[in-house]
Design a protein around this motif. Sequence first.
Motif, PDB file in Angstrom:
ATOM      1  N   SER A 276      48.882  55.215  38.966  1.00  0.00           N
ATOM      2  CA  SER A 276      49.704  55.155  40.174  1.00  0.00           C
ATOM      3  C   SER A 276      48.775  54.954  41.371  1.00  0.00           C
ATOM      4  CB  SER A 276      50.512  56.440  40.349  1.00  0.00           C
ATOM      5  OG  SER A 276      51.298  56.400  41.517  1.00  0.00           O
TER       6      SER A 276
ATOM      7  N   ASN B  12      48.372  53.689  45.657  1.00  0.00           N
ATOM      8  CA  ASN B  12      49.073  53.621  46.939  1.00  0.00           C
ATOM      9  C   ASN B  12      48.289  52.771  47.922  1.00  0.00           C
ATOM     10  OD1 ASN B  12      51.320  55.882  46.706  1.00  0.00           O
ATOM     11  ND2 ASN B  12      49.456  56.727  45.825  1.00  0.00           N
TER      12      ASN B  12
ATOM     13  N   ALA C 101      55.360  46.201  46.213  1.00  0.00           N
ATOM     14  CA  ALA C 101      55.536  47.483  45.528  1.00  0.00           C
ATOM     15  C   ALA C 101      56.325  47.281  44.234  1.00  0.00           C
ATOM     16  CB  ALA C 101      56.266  48.460  46.442  1.00  0.00           C
TER      17      ALA C 101
ATOM     18  N   HIS D  99      51.935  51.757  38.573  1.00  0.00           N
ATOM     19  CA  HIS D  99      52.943  51.676  39.637  1.00  0.00           C
ATOM     20  C   HIS D  99      52.257  51.596  40.993  1.00  0.00           C
ATOM     21  CE1 HIS D  99      56.049  53.158  42.505  1.00  0.00           C
ATOM     22  NE2 HIS D  99      56.784  52.329  41.779  1.00  0.00           N
TER      23      HIS D  99
ATOM     24  N   THR E 224      52.737  51.682  45.115  1.00  0.00           N
ATOM     25  CA  THR E 224      53.553  52.070  46.264  1.00  0.00           C
ATOM     26  C   THR E 224      52.910  51.500  47.526  1.00  0.00           C
ATOM     27  OG1 THR E 224      54.234  54.133  45.192  1.00  0.00           O
ATOM     28  CG2 THR E 224      54.504  54.003  47.577  1.00  0.00           C
TER      29      THR E 224
ATOM     30  N   THR F 122      53.215  51.585  51.629  1.00  0.00           N
ATOM     31  CA  THR F 122      53.812  52.277  52.768  1.00  0.00           C
ATOM     32  C   THR F 122      53.592  51.481  54.052  1.00  0.00           C
ATOM     33  OG1 THR F 122      51.778  53.563  53.103  1.00  0.00           O
ATOM     34  CG2 THR F 122      53.491  54.532  51.701  1.00  0.00           C
TER      35      THR F 122
END
Length: 299
Positions: free
Chosen positions: A185, A187, A254, A269, A271, A273
């Motif tokens: 994961s 970001n 994303a 995954h 993400t 922002t």
Amino acid sequence: MEETEMATTLGEIAEKTLDIVKEREEETMEEEEKVEVNAAEGGGSEEEGASEDDGAEFYSNAELIGFCSADSESLKTLKNLAVRRGGSLTIPCFYDEKYKSDRKYWCKVRDWINCKIVAYTNTSGRTSVTDHPTQNMFTVELKSLQDSDSGYYWCVVEITGGSDDCDYVYLIVSSDPAVSVMNSSVNGQEGGSVIVQCFYSAEYKKEKRNWCRFKDKCFLGGRTNTSQNSAVLVTDYGKGSVSVEMRGLQKSDAGWYWFSAGDVGVTVHLTVTERPSKETTCSGTEKPKESQQFCLSHN
């Protein structure tokens, strides 16, 4: 990457997956013949013992085929996934808009004879199933995986008054997985970049390596522009590691990706922002502190 090349890549993966399924089915048929001989000799059958397993739900082989439409395009997931023993893995299962309100569950296939429902939607524990109706998908999170967790599973949408819809995935748990990633994961911020470190075992050195976005496209070595401002740079060092850098991130980037070597993959995954606003102050130096004026500028 050209669409024809992408189709060829996915086609090769699908073909290899089909070969694995056929091989597993042949092994299963041999096991079933042994069970029938054992039952004829008075030894009983595996099904008799399985039905007493912790009160779990099972389906016979005929029901497994009939209750589930595995060739449907309405529900899709990945096919062959690897994970390190003791590790965790999240599997995305994407479904059609029409299934938003239906219940979902995760089912483990036993020798293509019995199917054990492991977890329903919105359950928690070592296996948890979470529905994301706004994204038309549900995720299955598996924790503290052991070798005994290896095998075939189904992502299933429960259909009232009809055959359930499903798609299968084969999970391989081992101490030295064929493929793995540093972080499953990651970001990033809009306009920024992320780097995903991927690894593959020596036996897959001659296999084609891919970085793919689920239900979208695959990226091979080199730079690929994904939109006007974002790009994917894949660097294959040829020594068991691949670096994937995604630059100029946008919200649309994303989602779920997967790294594969040959026909085995692992999920990641991403993400993205919003970029934080940059605050600057403007003040009149000659005015008292309590009357100073401030202004904000946003990028």
